[in-house]
Scaffold this active site. Structure first.
Site, PDB file in Angstrom:
ATOM      1  N   GLY A   1     157.163 132.325 -16.078  1.00  0.00           N
ATOM      2  CA  GLY A   1     158.686 131.623 -16.537  1.00  0.00           C
ATOM      3  C   GLY A   1     157.812 130.558 -17.826  1.00  0.00           C
TER       4      GLY A   1
ATOM      5  CB  ILE B   1     157.638 126.265 -14.712  1.00  0.00           C
ATOM      6  CG1 ILE B   1     158.556 125.239 -14.255  1.00  0.00           C
ATOM      7  CG2 ILE B   1     155.840 125.506 -13.662  1.00  0.00           C
ATOM      8  CD1 ILE B   1     159.436 125.420 -13.589  1.00  0.00           C
TER       9      ILE B   1
ATOM     10  NE  ARG C   1     159.828 138.830 -12.488  1.00  0.00           N
ATOM     11  CZ  ARG C   1     161.082 138.017 -11.858  1.00  0.00           C
ATOM     12  NH1 ARG C   1     161.912 138.853 -10.809  1.00  0.00           N
ATOM     13  NH2 ARG C   1     161.204 137.392 -12.251  1.00  0.00           N
TER      14      ARG C   1
ATOM     15  CB  ILE D   1     153.300 123.337  -8.253  1.00  0.00           C
ATOM     16  CG1 ILE D   1     153.187 124.510  -9.560  1.00  0.00           C
ATOM     17  CG2 ILE D   1     152.652 122.101  -8.222  1.00  0.00           C
ATOM     18  CD1 ILE D   1     153.766 125.785 -10.200  1.00  0.00           C
TER      19      ILE D   1
ATOM     20  NE  ARG E   1     160.953 127.958  -2.906  1.00  0.00           N
ATOM     21  CZ  ARG E   1     161.170 126.524  -4.223  1.00  0.00           C
ATOM     22  NH1 ARG E   1     160.668 125.704  -4.679  1.00  0.00           N
ATOM     23  NH2 ARG E   1     162.066 126.532  -4.662  1.00  0.00           N
TER      24      ARG E   1
ATOM     25  CG  ASP F   1     154.543 119.931  -4.790  1.00  0.00           C
ATOM     26  OD1 ASP F   1     154.726 118.292  -4.777  1.00  0.00           O
ATOM     27  OD2 ASP F   1     155.661 120.066  -5.200  1.00  0.00           O
TER      28      ASP F   1
ATOM     29  CD  GLU G   1     157.846 123.215   1.091  1.00  0.00           C
ATOM     30  OE1 GLU G   1     158.725 122.792   0.782  1.00  0.00           O
ATOM     31  OE2 GLU G   1     156.728 123.199   1.138  1.00  0.00           O
TER      32      GLU G   1
ATOM     33  CG  HIS H   1     158.571 121.046  -1.683  1.00  0.00           C
ATOM     34  ND1 HIS H   1     159.286 121.979  -1.523  1.00  0.00           N
ATOM     35  CD2 HIS H   1     159.109 121.279  -2.950  1.00  0.00           C
ATOM     36  CE1 HIS H   1     159.934 123.379  -1.848  1.00  0.00           C
ATOM     37  NE2 HIS H   1     159.479 122.328  -3.150  1.00  0.00           N
TER      38      HIS H   1
END
Length: 313
Positions: free
Chosen positions: A154, A156, A176, A231, A233, A257, A262, A280
């Site tokens: 995407g 990022i 995907r 970075i 999830r 991160d 968490e 995070h």
């Protein structure tokens, strides 16, 4: 519009600037400060709910607002929002994409460099007074010219890839679906991408579709000279498999991160010198956080004026 009849309400704080604007422009009540009975007393009039990626919006929350038509969320992720429940009622959902891409990509690179070049270890070494002579500190790994694998392409992921080209890296990715307009190689199989890569960076969405896609097999393929950077999830990685890979040096290191479960990190991970943590905070710069608040406000304004969100999920 009166304070007794708000159309917009906040399920969570989204930052001082936006909170003030939401109060001033829309008299939006701060629901997180209210008792359940107080929320229920105004719930029937609420058409737009403001939340954050951390606070989310569950099916039970959605059900409390019978006239709800929109949810505006602060943050890029939307795995904490029950999209199925929202869509079942025709409720639109927005996030704040794009404005945080650069900062999150920068953090991916900060973690990649810090892990490969042992920056955190070096800092501790000097602070502890252990820098007695040159040549004693362990060698790190080169980053420039290596092979960069990205999971998720995407906005990022693309920003991470562009930075990789600046480091003379070969870049390949899995997602995907392939993006033919990009100059990077597409690999359908994650294990094969990990086997090819020197650095595997996770920039995909969270949620059930990606839970534990980075498992023991992927980590074994990444190998003893490979570094994992997350970075995305914490749920994307099988954390027990990652701990085993790190403890037994099946991979060279990890820059993290985000973590499963968490906030906080397991004690065994905190004791590993070849892991670099951040709490995070990939989008946590003053510039980006203000831009995210402005993006959310723009979505709220557009929805109330036109009935359509600018950044629909």
């Amino acid at each position: 519009m009166s304070e007794r009849d708000p159309r917009v309400a906040q399920w969570a704080s989204v930052g001082d600037f936006a909170d003030r604007q939401l109060r001033a422009s829309y008299q939006a009540p701060a629901l997180w400060t209210m008792e359940a009975a107080q929320i229920d007393a105004i719930a029937a009039g609420i058409e737009l709910l403001v939340t954050t990626v951390r606070a989310g919006c569950s099916a039970a929350t959605i059900a409390r607002f019978p006239r709800l038509r929109g949810i505006c969320s602060w943050g890029a992720g939307f795995d904490t929002i029950d999209l199925a429940a929202a869509r079942a009622r025709g409720i639109q959902v927005s996030n704040t994409p794009a404005v945080l891409d650069a900062c999150v990509a920068d953090m991916a690179w900060a973690l990649m460099l810090a892990t490969a070049r042992r920056v955190a270890e070096g800092d501790r070494h000097v602070r502890a007074g252990e820098w007695k002579q040159l040549g004693q500190f362990p060698l790190g790994l080169r980053v420039s010219g290596k092979r960069l694998g990205i999971v998720g392409m995407g906005h990022i992921g693309q920003a991470i890839a562009r930075r990789g080209l600046g480091f003379d890296m070969q870049v390949r990715y899995t997602a995907r679906s392939p993006r033919p307009q990009l100059p990077h190689g597409f690999m359908q199989n994650l294990v094969e991408l990990a086997d090819w890569a020197d650095f595997l960076v996770l920039a995909c969405v969270g949620g059930p579709s990606t839970r534990h896609i980075v498992n023991a097999q992927v980590l074994a393929a990444l190998g003893t000279t490979g570094i994992l950077v997350n970075i995305a999830r914490g749920s994307v990685v099988d954390q027990e498999a990652l701990i085993a890979a790190l403890v037994h040096r099946k991979i060279a290191g990890a820059g993290l991160d985000v973590l499963e479960g968490e906030p906080g990190a397991p004690k065994i991970m905190r004791g590993l010198p070849h892991v670099v943590f951040t709490p995070h905070m990939a989008s946590a710069t003053t510039d980006t956080r203000l831009d995210m608040q402005k993006s959310l406000l723009a979505n709220v304004d557009a929805f109330l004026r036109t009935g359509t969100l600018l950044d629909p999920v």
